[in-house]
Design a protein around this motif. Structure first.
Motif, short mmCIF file in Angstrom:
data_model
loop_
_atom_site.label_atom_id
_atom_site.label_comp_id
_atom_site.label_asym_id
_atom_site.label_seq_id
_atom_site.Cartn_x
_atom_site.Cartn_y
_atom_site.Cartn_z
N ALA A 77 0.85 -1.19 0.00
CA ALA A 77 0.00 0.00 0.00
C ALA A 77 0.88 1.25 0.00
O ALA A 77 1.91 1.31 0.69
CB ALA A 77 -0.91 -0.01 1.22
N GLY A 78 0.48 2.24 -0.80
CA GLY A 78 1.24 3.47 -0.88
C GLY A 78 2.36 3.45 -1.89
O GLY A 78 3.09 4.44 -2.02
N HIS A 79 2.52 2.36 -2.63
CA HIS A 79 3.60 2.23 -3.61
C HIS A 79 3.06 2.21 -5.03
O HIS A 79 1.93 1.78 -5.29
CB HIS A 79 4.35 0.91 -3.39
N ILE A 80 3.90 2.64 -5.96
CA ILE A 80 3.67 2.38 -7.38
C ILE A 80 4.06 0.94 -7.65
O ILE A 80 5.13 0.49 -7.24
CB ILE A 80 4.51 3.32 -8.25
N HIS A 81 3.18 0.22 -8.33
CA HIS A 81 3.47 -1.16 -8.74
C HIS A 81 3.75 -1.14 -10.24
O HIS A 81 2.84 -0.94 -11.05
CB HIS A 81 2.31 -2.08 -8.40
N GLU A 82 5.01 -1.27 -10.59
CA GLU A 82 5.46 -1.21 -11.98
C GLU A 82 5.46 -2.62 -12.56
O GLU A 82 6.21 -3.48 -12.12
CB GLU A 82 6.85 -0.60 -12.05
N LEU A 83 4.58 -2.85 -13.53
CA LEU A 83 4.40 -4.17 -14.11
C LEU A 83 4.88 -4.17 -15.56
O LEU A 83 4.47 -3.33 -16.36
CB LEU A 83 2.93 -4.58 -14.05
N THR A 84 5.75 -5.11 -15.89
CA THR A 84 6.21 -5.30 -17.27
C THR A 84 5.74 -6.66 -17.75
O THR A 84 5.95 -7.67 -17.08
CB THR A 84 7.74 -5.21 -17.35
N LEU A 85 5.09 -6.69 -18.91
CA LEU A 85 4.51 -7.92 -19.44
C LEU A 85 5.26 -8.34 -20.69
O LEU A 85 4.71 -8.46 -21.79
CB LEU A 85 3.02 -7.72 -19.76
N GLY A 86 6.56 -8.59 -20.56
CA GLY A 86 7.40 -8.87 -21.71
C GLY A 86 7.07 -10.14 -22.44
O GLY A 86 7.34 -10.25 -23.65
N GLY A 87 6.50 -11.13 -21.76
CA GLY A 87 6.25 -12.41 -22.41
C GLY A 87 4.83 -12.64 -22.87
O GLY A 87 4.52 -13.67 -23.49
N VAL A 88 3.93 -11.70 -22.60
CA VAL A 88 2.52 -11.88 -22.96
C VAL A 88 2.33 -11.62 -24.45
O VAL A 88 2.82 -10.63 -25.00
CB VAL A 88 1.62 -10.95 -22.13
N LYS A 89 1.61 -12.51 -25.12
CA LYS A 89 1.29 -12.38 -26.53
C LYS A 89 -0.22 -12.52 -26.73
O LYS A 89 -0.92 -13.11 -25.90
CB LYS A 89 2.00 -13.45 -27.36
N SER A 90 -0.69 -11.99 -27.84
CA SER A 90 -2.09 -12.19 -28.19
C SER A 90 -2.29 -13.59 -28.74
O SER A 90 -1.33 -14.31 -29.06
CB SER A 90 -2.53 -11.17 -29.24
N ALA A 91 -3.55 -14.00 -28.87
CA ALA A 91 -3.84 -15.32 -29.45
C ALA A 91 -3.31 -15.42 -30.87
O ALA A 91 -3.01 -16.52 -31.35
CB ALA A 91 -5.36 -15.56 -29.42
N GLY A 92 -3.15 -14.28 -31.52
CA GLY A 92 -2.59 -14.26 -32.87
C GLY A 92 -1.08 -14.13 -32.91
O GLY A 92 -0.50 -14.00 -33.99
N GLY A 93 -0.44 -14.12 -31.74
CA GLY A 93 1.01 -14.10 -31.68
C GLY A 93 1.65 -12.72 -31.62
O GLY A 93 2.88 -12.61 -31.67
N LEU A 94 0.85 -11.66 -31.48
CA LEU A 94 1.42 -10.32 -31.43
C LEU A 94 1.87 -9.96 -30.02
O LEU A 94 1.23 -10.35 -29.03
CB LEU A 94 0.38 -9.28 -31.88
N PRO A 95 2.96 -9.20 -29.88
CA PRO A 95 3.32 -8.66 -28.57
C PRO A 95 2.41 -7.49 -28.22
O PRO A 95 1.74 -6.91 -29.09
CB PRO A 95 4.75 -8.18 -28.79
N LEU A 96 2.37 -7.15 -26.95
CA LEU A 96 1.64 -5.95 -26.56
C LEU A 96 2.26 -4.73 -27.22
O LEU A 96 3.48 -4.62 -27.34
CB LEU A 96 1.68 -5.78 -25.04
#
Length: 490
Positions: A456-475
């Motif tokens: 609580a009280g923090h910035i939560h910095e999230l990186t989604l480097g490995g997530v792809k769409s069902a069609g294989g595209l990166p974010l």
């Protein structure tokens, strides 16, 4: 010759197949630079689409222009007509009942063209109950009309540090009959204003004393926004009648949420924009209420950054009755320093640029640009909602379940900023929470992250480097930054 040909065959055979380029922002949101009046230093301060299809544009030089053909495919068809001049740094425009309302440095005025020649000939002061002394930094930003017919004005501190003149560092409401209502204290250096989809008013404040980084803040009536330099104006009878007693002085060197627990009037930043990662000078605010004409981000808020010449996207939610949320990159490459943003009913976002006095990544001294959705939906994080033990992410397109269900596809760190009287703050109080599970919904449109070590009280910095769409595209954009002021209980 034979040996040479054989070598060529071997080399050609070893060439890897060409991979199609990943999508870019312009594939989804096309940026069009619109020509500006020849010989005019425009330096745009505010933008307002008008009912007749024109767009009103004001400047830091004190002019107001009317622009025709702003939606034309051919930018050469754009036509400019000067509506008014001799004003003082107009940083707010609103329209009602045939009058164009202009918030300039010393007042809110309204202008009308009474004889139909395309130029204003009636000028009336609506309210001028704040003071100025000529300091370069005494900006006054004005809003569009709120649900009660008020214009809100946010006033920068003198020099962005002190409160030498009446109501510097305050937000005021100017009622339809011209009355001034002191509404919020604790502002430092506003960069823009705007409402969300339900009509609550927000402004951007910039890094400096009591502001560790730039931020988006909710102008809750009666609230203290965090910088005590202007609190002397609580002694005015009209301010005390509207706002009550002066809030307790915050402790320098503390943290935002620590002080929020001690000062009931204090409304901490809704979103902290990590410095340099998401910009250095937060500016204009616009909410997409176009009903889908701008794509899939209906009712989300967009915030400019003057230094980085960008527009960011913000998702907000309420936890324990207070706004908080995430910021996500959206669009870069604007020609000058992004200042005002404004949506038109037709679904275009207009962006005004200026870099005098501040500098910007966009190299032009001023710019007027139009951003249009191409009809293609980018693969993006759509929403990021806080949960008691993690976050729920939704996406604009279905994800690849194997990639999105793998915890190694995600990386998270948390940090805070010091709440202090000195200028700005480094990132502090780092932690490394562990993502223990990533559960993909059956439709592939959301992922539930379980996290050990929410702060609580923090910035939560999230990186989604490995997530792809069902069609294989990166974010299209792999980072999101959630300001977790409060962890929800359920």
């Amino acid at each position: 010759m034979i040996r040479h040909l054989m070598l060529s065959v071997v080399l050609l055979g070893s060439v890897a197949p060409v991979r199609a380029a990943d999508p870019v922002e312009n594939d989804y949101y096309k940026l069009t630079a619109l020509p500006t009046p020849e010989g005019t230093v425009l330096e745009i301060g505010a933008i307002k689409p008008l009912p007749n299809g024109q767009v009103a544009v004001s400047t830091r030089r004190g002019e107001i222009w009317l622009v025709d053909n702003v939606y034309a495919e051919n930018p050469a068809e754009v036509k400019w007509t000067r509506f008014a001049h001799g004003l003082h740094e107009v940083l707010g425009l609103a329209w009602r009942d045939g009058w164009l309302y202009a918030t300039q440095r010393g007042d809110v005025s309204r202008l009308k063209d009474s004889n139909g020649d395309g130029q204003a000939d009636l000028f009336e002061i609506v309210n001028d109950e704040w003071d100025i002394n000529g300091d370069y930094h005494e900006y006054a930003f004005g809003s569009k009309f709120d649900r009660d017919g008020n214009i809100w004005v946010t006033l920068c501190l003198t020099g962005s540090f002190t409160s030498e003149n009446k109501y510097r560092g305050w937000a005021l409401r100017i009622t339809p009959d011209g009355k001034c209502i002191p509404t919020c204290s604790g502002l430092r250096s506003p960069g823009g204003m705007g409402m969300n989809a339900v009509g609550d008013m927000f402004y951007t404040d910039n890094q400096g004393p009591w502001n560790g980084t730039c931020s988006l803040k909710f102008l809750r009536p009666g609230s203290f926004q965090g910088n005590p330099s202007g609190n002397k104006w609580y002694d005015l009878p009209e301010a005390k009648a509207a706002m009550g007693e002066k809030p307790k002085e915050p402790d320098s060197g503390s943290r935002f949420m620590t002080e929020a627990a001690k000062i009931p009037e204090y409304e901490p930043p809704v979103i902290l924009f990590p410095y340099k990662k998401m910009g250095q000078s937060a500016s204009g605010i616009a909410c997409d209420t176009t009903g889908g004409k701008f794509g899939v981000f209906q009712n989300q808020m967009f915030v400019g950054d003057q230094t980085n010449s960008t527009v960011m996207r913000c998702f907000l939610e309420k936890v324990d009755g207070h706004y908080q949320g995430a910021c996500i990159p959206f669009r870069e490459g604007f020609g000058s320093g992004t200042l005002p943003l404004e949506f038109s009913p037709e679904g275009a976002m207009f962006v005004g640029g200026t870099n005098r006095g501040w500098g910007s990544r966009g190299s032009k001294p001023f710019a007027f640009e139009r951003l249009n959705w191409t009809g293609k939906t980018p693969f993006e994080i759509h929403e990021m909602r806080a949960k008691p033990d993690g976050f729920e992410l939704t996406f604009t397109e279905p994800v690849d379940p194997a990639a999105a269900g793998d915890v190694s596809s995600y990386k998270m760190i948390t940090y805070a900023y010091i709440y202090q009287a000195s200028y700005g703050s480094p990132e502090v109080d780092f932690t490394d929470p562990k993502i223990t599970a990533a559960k993909v919904a059956a439709d592939g449109l959301s992922v539930r992250l379980t996290i050990d070590g929410m702060q609580a009280g923090h910035i939560h910095e999230l990186t989604l480097g490995g997530v792809k769409s069902a069609g294989g595209l990166p974010l299209l954009h792999k980072e999101a930054y959630y300001t977790l002021n409060r962890i929800p209980k359920e």
